[in-house]
Design a protein around this motif. Sequence first.
Motif, PDB file in Angstrom:
ATOM      1  N   PHE A 110     -27.327 -27.511  12.194  1.00  0.00           N
ATOM      2  CA  PHE A 110     -26.202 -27.926  11.370  1.00  0.00           C
ATOM      3  C   PHE A 110     -25.681 -29.254  11.923  1.00  0.00           C
ATOM      4  CE2 PHE A 110     -25.762 -23.185  11.300  1.00  0.00           C
ATOM      5  CZ  PHE A 110     -26.050 -22.995   9.960  1.00  0.00           C
ATOM      6  N   ASP A 111     -25.566 -30.268  11.085  1.00  0.00           N
ATOM      7  CA  ASP A 111     -25.009 -31.546  11.531  1.00  0.00           C
ATOM      8  C   ASP A 111     -23.534 -31.592  11.150  1.00  0.00           C
ATOM      9  OD1 ASP A 111     -24.750 -34.031  12.581  1.00  0.00           O
ATOM     10  OD2 ASP A 111     -25.828 -35.072  10.976  1.00  0.00           O
ATOM     11  N   VAL A 112     -22.757 -30.740  11.805  1.00  0.00           N
ATOM     12  CA  VAL A 112     -21.333 -30.595  11.518  1.00  0.00           C
ATOM     13  C   VAL A 112     -20.550 -30.872  12.802  1.00  0.00           C
ATOM     14  CG1 VAL A 112     -19.519 -29.022  10.722  1.00  0.00           C
ATOM     15  CG2 VAL A 112     -21.808 -28.869   9.739  1.00  0.00           C
ATOM     16  N   PRO A 113     -19.501 -31.675  12.729  1.00  0.00           N
ATOM     17  CA  PRO A 113     -18.729 -31.962  13.951  1.00  0.00           C
ATOM     18  C   PRO A 113     -18.358 -30.695  14.709  1.00  0.00           C
ATOM     19  CG  PRO A 113     -17.956 -33.326  12.147  1.00  0.00           C
ATOM     20  CD  PRO A 113     -18.968 -32.374  11.555  1.00  0.00           C
ATOM     21  N   GLU A 114     -18.556 -30.727  16.027  1.00  0.00           N
ATOM     22  CA  GLU A 114     -18.262 -29.633  16.945  1.00  0.00           C
ATOM     23  C   GLU A 114     -19.201 -28.437  16.790  1.00  0.00           C
ATOM     24  OE1 GLU A 114     -14.184 -28.495  16.795  1.00  0.00           O
ATOM     25  OE2 GLU A 114     -13.429 -30.535  17.066  1.00  0.00           O
ATOM     26  N   ASN A 115     -20.179 -28.552  15.907  1.00  0.00           N
ATOM     27  CA  ASN A 115     -21.121 -27.441  15.699  1.00  0.00           C
ATOM     28  C   ASN A 115     -22.542 -27.971  15.547  1.00  0.00           C
ATOM     29  OD1 ASN A 115     -19.402 -24.813  15.283  1.00  0.00           O
ATOM     30  ND2 ASN A 115     -18.351 -26.414  14.128  1.00  0.00           N
ATOM     31  N   ARG A 116     -22.892 -28.889  16.434  1.00  0.00           N
ATOM     32  CA  ARG A 116     -24.234 -29.481  16.372  1.00  0.00           C
ATOM     33  C   ARG A 116     -25.175 -28.822  17.374  1.00  0.00           C
ATOM     34  NH1 ARG A 116     -21.067 -34.382  15.375  1.00  0.00           N
ATOM     35  NH2 ARG A 116     -21.489 -35.052  13.220  1.00  0.00           N
TER      36      ARG A 116
ATOM     37  N   PRO B 179     -16.069 -29.739   8.736  1.00  0.00           N
ATOM     38  CA  PRO B 179     -16.062 -28.735   9.809  1.00  0.00           C
ATOM     39  C   PRO B 179     -15.673 -27.345   9.319  1.00  0.00           C
ATOM     40  CG  PRO B 179     -15.009 -30.766  10.541  1.00  0.00           C
ATOM     41  CD  PRO B 179     -15.256 -30.919   9.074  1.00  0.00           C
ATOM     42  N   ASN B 180     -14.837 -27.272   8.277  1.00  0.00           N
ATOM     43  CA  ASN B 180     -14.428 -25.968   7.747  1.00  0.00           C
ATOM     44  C   ASN B 180     -15.587 -25.223   7.084  1.00  0.00           C
ATOM     45  OD1 ASN B 180     -11.747 -26.299   8.555  1.00  0.00           O
ATOM     46  ND2 ASN B 180     -11.233 -27.414   6.689  1.00  0.00           N
ATOM     47  N   SER B 181     -16.657 -25.958   6.753  1.00  0.00           N
ATOM     48  CA  SER B 181     -17.794 -25.306   6.104  1.00  0.00           C
ATOM     49  C   SER B 181     -18.517 -24.344   7.041  1.00  0.00           C
ATOM     50  CB  SER B 181     -18.782 -26.348   5.584  1.00  0.00           C
ATOM     51  OG  SER B 181     -19.370 -27.071   6.663  1.00  0.00           O
ATOM     52  N   MET B 182     -18.249 -24.447   8.361  1.00  0.00           N
ATOM     53  CA  MET B 182     -18.906 -23.582   9.336  1.00  0.00           C
ATOM     54  C   MET B 182     -18.238 -22.219   9.471  1.00  0.00           C
ATOM     55  SD  MET B 182     -21.644 -24.861  10.751  1.00  0.00           S
ATOM     56  CE  MET B 182     -21.776 -23.848  12.223  1.00  0.00           C
ATOM     57  N   TRP B 183     -17.123 -22.028   8.800  1.00  0.00           N
ATOM     58  CA  TRP B 183     -16.380 -20.782   8.989  1.00  0.00           C
ATOM     59  C   TRP B 183     -17.247 -19.558   8.714  1.00  0.00           C
ATOM     60  CZ3 TRP B 183     -14.942 -16.681   5.808  1.00  0.00           C
ATOM     61  CH2 TRP B 183     -14.005 -15.811   6.361  1.00  0.00           C
TER      62      TRP B 183
ATOM     63  N   GLU C  87     -20.063 -18.981  22.584  1.00  0.00           N
ATOM     64  CA  GLU C  87     -20.130 -19.566  23.911  1.00  0.00           C
ATOM     65  C   GLU C  87     -19.837 -21.063  23.826  1.00  0.00           C
ATOM     66  OE1 GLU C  87     -23.766 -16.610  25.251  1.00  0.00           O
ATOM     67  OE2 GLU C  87     -23.783 -18.709  25.783  1.00  0.00           O
ATOM     68  N   GLU C  88     -19.119 -21.565  24.799  1.00  0.00           N
ATOM     69  CA  GLU C  88     -18.846 -22.995  24.860  1.00  0.00           C
ATOM     70  C   GLU C  88     -20.148 -23.700  25.245  1.00  0.00           C
ATOM     71  OE1 GLU C  88     -16.138 -24.463  23.962  1.00  0.00           O
ATOM     72  OE2 GLU C  88     -15.220 -22.526  23.487  1.00  0.00           O
ATOM     73  N   ALA C  89     -20.562 -24.613  24.410  1.00  0.00           N
ATOM     74  CA  ALA C  89     -21.803 -25.332  24.697  1.00  0.00           C
ATOM     75  C   ALA C  89     -21.616 -26.790  24.324  1.00  0.00           C
ATOM     76  CB  ALA C  89     -22.968 -24.730  23.896  1.00  0.00           C
ATOM     77  N   GLU C  90     -21.964 -27.673  25.238  1.00  0.00           N
ATOM     78  CA  GLU C  90     -21.836 -29.085  24.966  1.00  0.00           C
ATOM     79  C   GLU C  90     -22.990 -29.537  24.109  1.00  0.00           C
ATOM     80  OE1 GLU C  90     -21.642 -31.159  28.574  1.00  0.00           O
ATOM     81  OE2 GLU C  90     -19.771 -30.242  29.245  1.00  0.00           O
TER      82      GLU C  90
END
Length: 380
Positions: free
Chosen positions: A297-303, A361-365, A375-378
């Motif tokens: 997914f090329d979504v901010p904060e969810n790449r 970014p809301n599309s990832m809900w 999990e927090e992942a960079e």
Amino acid sequence: MATQQIPVVVLAGFLGSGKTTLLNHLLGTGDGTRIGAIVNDFGSIEIDAMTVAGQVDSMVSLGNGCLCCAVDTSELDTYLERLARPSARIDVIVIEASGLAEPQELIRMILASDNDRIVYGGLIEVVDAAEFDDTRVRHPELDRHVGIADIVVLNKADRLGDAARQSLMDTLAGLAPGRPVICTAYGRVDPELFFDRGPGEDHDAAVRQLSFEDLLREAAANGAAAYEAHDAHDADDRCGHPGDCDDPGHTHHAGHLHAAYESVEFTSAEPMHPRRLMDFLDSRPAGLYRIKGFVHFDVPENRQKFTVHAVGDFLRFYPAPWPKGEERCTQLVMIGSGIDAPALRKELENCRESAPSEADPNSMWGVLRYVAAREEAEDE
């Protein structure tokens, strides 16, 4: 990095349906897969455990009681922990329930587990073709058990004539709409329908996970040859499709009594649109049993690299950083019975993100709802 998880498959069915026979078949044809088993006999003499002993890599035997009544979630966790420990190097755990167990309760216990190394792998309901009518009279709950199964195995189907077998298949399809119903004899079902084959080697076996390339190699190597040792029919019967089916991405797996299923691959260099993909996953077509692979997914904060695991109605995503140098793309394998490969690929092609730079970014809900423990992942 996400913890590698071990699928826990529930093998259920009433007394005499052939659960132990099917489990022994899986153990004998796993091709390097290390199987851990929890065998639950009802009675003080553990006949099923004796039958399985010596063939399984690691086994927990529970006699003299029904698993769903004899233990609670924390106790089941103790048994699962024993099998899921890294030193055991187990690839899959199979719980063979007693013939009187309540499968819905077992599923609840697995889903409620606190063990982050396990994941629900589906409910297989084994049905005795020869005794179906009598079993249904003695146990009216059979209809409900079939209805919640992720896959139905119609065992001993060789004991019925063609017309009776088809009639029973139609009945089961009505009880479990959209679920694959696999006809077989002596529990001869390809293990790959239930779980990924293990690495077949000891090197890094405790942490090694099948890659997408491994899955494709398995499909290519085993697709045409599967079940030739088990009374496979001719080419038309084996794949369940006409002999001129030449879809290069459509792997046909052979089986006794037309126990056909297909493995369909999809790859996309373009990122996937989260909402469109969730629409696809939420409306999976009839017969599509398993989905596994990776999603980009090329979504901010969810790449991150999202590993996806779906069996029946169960769905989970596991985000983790992309390994350095790995191409970011979506790679999926779909397994089912009677599925339309071109239609599946067309639907997934329509899930591609046409304008990734404008991704919301809301599309990832919808996706994040199915991340069990995010999990927090960079993003590397």
